[in-house]
Design an enzyme around this catalytic site. Structure first.
Site, PDB file in Angstrom:
ATOM      1  N   SER A  33       0.869  -1.269  -0.001  1.00  0.00           N
ATOM      2  CA  SER A  33      -0.125  -0.029  -0.030  1.00  0.00           C
ATOM      3  C   SER A  33       0.897   1.386  -0.062  1.00  0.00           C
ATOM      4  O   SER A  33       0.330   2.345  -0.327  1.00  0.00           O
ATOM      5  CB  SER A  33      -0.923   0.191   1.210  1.00  0.00           C
ATOM      6  OG  SER A  33      -0.182  -0.092   2.451  1.00  0.00           O
ATOM      7  N   ASP A 340      -3.622   7.730   8.352  1.00  0.00           N
ATOM      8  CA  ASP A 340      -4.564   6.840   8.826  1.00  0.00           C
ATOM      9  C   ASP A 340      -4.151   6.023   9.847  1.00  0.00           C
ATOM     10  O   ASP A 340      -5.076   5.120  10.220  1.00  0.00           O
ATOM     11  CB  ASP A 340      -5.429   6.161   7.783  1.00  0.00           C
ATOM     12  CG  ASP A 340      -4.312   5.089   6.855  1.00  0.00           C
ATOM     13  OD1 ASP A 340      -3.178   5.016   7.439  1.00  0.00           O
ATOM     14  OD2 ASP A 340      -4.828   4.511   5.818  1.00  0.00           O
ATOM     15  N   HIS A 343      -0.603   4.523   7.099  1.00  0.00           N
ATOM     16  CA  HIS A 343       0.012   5.248   5.886  1.00  0.00           C
ATOM     17  C   HIS A 343       0.146   6.535   6.225  1.00  0.00           C
ATOM     18  O   HIS A 343      -0.317   7.149   6.822  1.00  0.00           O
ATOM     19  CB  HIS A 343      -0.920   4.868   4.535  1.00  0.00           C
ATOM     20  CG  HIS A 343      -1.427   3.550   4.378  1.00  0.00           C
ATOM     21  ND1 HIS A 343      -2.861   3.250   4.884  1.00  0.00           N
ATOM     22  CD2 HIS A 343      -0.784   2.498   4.028  1.00  0.00           C
ATOM     23  CE1 HIS A 343      -2.853   1.599   4.440  1.00  0.00           C
ATOM     24  NE2 HIS A 343      -1.598   1.275   3.882  1.00  0.00           N
TER      25      HIS A 343
END
Ligand code: NAG
Ligand code: NAG
Ligand code: NAG
Ligand code: NAG
Length: 385
Positions: A33, A340, A343
């Site tokens: 990610s 978040d 990330h």
């Protein structure tokens, strides 16, 4: 399974005749990610946190873009600095969902949640495996090989296009350690996973070199001991476990150990393949600056707090994550490192890219003459875009 292992010597010979050099005309990336620019759209079921929901993408794309941030990622800023468009996700190409005009500019194979090791590795060890993470580095490499005929048809044309591209292999491994970390794995046992993760990464690099890759950037792990999600999970009253910045020392030591082992293996590869340029990207120390000198980057006061979170000491709440109903983002994400809890914000990624391109955080240094010289934007005004 490791069907390329017998090709070692042949690979060395092939690389000696591969003398492609010069600037990178495309970027092909693999990872999780931290690098996914939209493959996430094409997999199901949805992940948690769900990067496809608002307010993801709020700062730059103004809608969720399939990136786990409020805006662009390091790979976006790197592509831009090379004068290339933002990397399209491979699964959009595979599913014919997007027009992809020029594949030579590169493609992104990274998938949010991906592990370096195959899912079976974790299943065999009794971990409850998230089926959406079944996109290991092996799977991503297989995609790349499936995709190759669309890029080039002869061995010489493949050598040329692959040899003039930048391959970004990682960051990957963060999710591999997430499984043992989510259980009650002892630190000594956690450490035993590192050589296995590194081995998969080095195998992938070797395979790419055998396919003709000359320039590869291999990022290490971030200092996840400063990650608000982990700080929340592993919170302790024992102040000795925290460093001066408030990060968990044992976790950062662990990720540093991963990075050390990775660099040892990269040194071995540099000896084996002297005509390649294997660049280590030191994400760890590059990001560590944020926590040790937050004011320099505009992160003062919020450096360990989440911008988009649901309360708690770090504004990270396991039951109220970014994207969940009722969870609101901070007014100005550029003042935060963490978007978040897992990330980083676009602001943090932008600073990191600057650290990689201008700073001492790549070994060896990028050949800047290959970059367009375009700046990656005004560091203070982008939040207004
Ligand atoms: C950097 O790239 C340019 C353009 O390809 C090349 O002429 C130069 O020799 C390279 N410099 C180094 C130090 O590799
Ligand atoms: C993961 O993918 C592999 C091959 O792509 C497949 O054989 C395997 O069944 C998948 N595992 C899960 C848990 O979906
Ligand atoms: C390679 O050949 C296939 C089959 O003929 C064709 O579909 C594809 O477009 C070609 N790829 C390139 C890059 O020319
Ligand atoms: C975390 O979220 C839950 C569910 O919204 C809420 O009940 C709880 O109060 C939150 N915890 C904190 C520390 O804010």
């Amino acid at each position: 399974m490791r069907n390329w292992s017998g090709k070692g010597m042949l690979g060395v010979i092939l690389v000696f005749v591969s003398t492609v050099s010069g600037c990178q005309r495309g970027v092909f990336s693999f990872g999780d990610s931290l690098t996914d620019t939209g493959n996430l759209y094409f997999i199901s079921p949805r992940q948690s946190p769900d990067c496809l929901l608002p307010p993801y993408g709020r700062t730059h794309f103004h809608h969720p873009s399939g990136r786990c941030s409020d805006g662009r990622l390091i790979v976006d800023f790197l592509a831009h600095s090379l004068g290339l468009p933002y990397l399209k996700p491979y699964l959009a190409f595979k599913n014919a969902a997007l027009p992809l005009p020029d594949l030579h500019h590169g493609l992104n194979f990274a998938v949010a949640g991906a592990t370096a090791l195959d899912t079976a590795f974790f299943q065999e060890r009794g971990f409850t495996v998230d089926v959406t993470t079944n996109f290991s580095l092996r799977v991503q490499l297989d995609w790349f090989k499936e995709f190759l005929p669309s890029l080039c048809n002869s061995s010489s044309s493949c050598k040329k296009v692959i040899g003039s591209s930048l391959f970004i292999v990682g960051e990957i491994g963060g999710n591999d350690y997430g499984y043992p970390l989510s259980g009650t794995t002892a630190f000594e046992d956690l450490v035993t996973y590192i050589p296995q993760v590194i081995s998969v990464i080095t195998s992938a690099i070797r395979e790419l070199i055998h396919l003709g890759a000359v320039t590869l950037m291999v990022p290490g792990s971030l200092p996840l001991g400063c990650n608000p999600a982990y700080l929340t999970t592993f919170a302790t009253m024992d102040e000795n476990q925290y460093d001066q910045a408030g990060c968990l020392k044992w976790l950062n030591t662990f990720y540093e150990y991963h990075n050390q082992l990775l660099q040892i293996e990269l040194n071995r590869l540099r000896v084996l393949y002297p005509l390649t340029n294997i660049i280590y990207a030191d994400y760890f120390n590059c990001a560590l600056q944020f926590y040790y000198a937050p004011e320099q980057f505009g992160f003062g006061g919020n450096v360990l707090k989440v911008c988009c979170g649901g309360g708690g000491p770090y504004n990270y709440n396991e039951t109220a994550k970014c994207g969940d109903a009722g969870v609101v983002a901070c007014d100005d994400p550029s003042k935060y490192v963490s978007w978040d809890g897992y990330h980083l914000t676009e602001a943090a990624y932008r600073w990191m890219t600057k650290g990689l391109l201008d700073g001492p955080y790549t070994i060896p240094k990028f050949n800047i003459s290959c970059f367009t010289g375009e700046t990656i934007g005004d560091f203070n005004s982008y939040a207004m875009e």
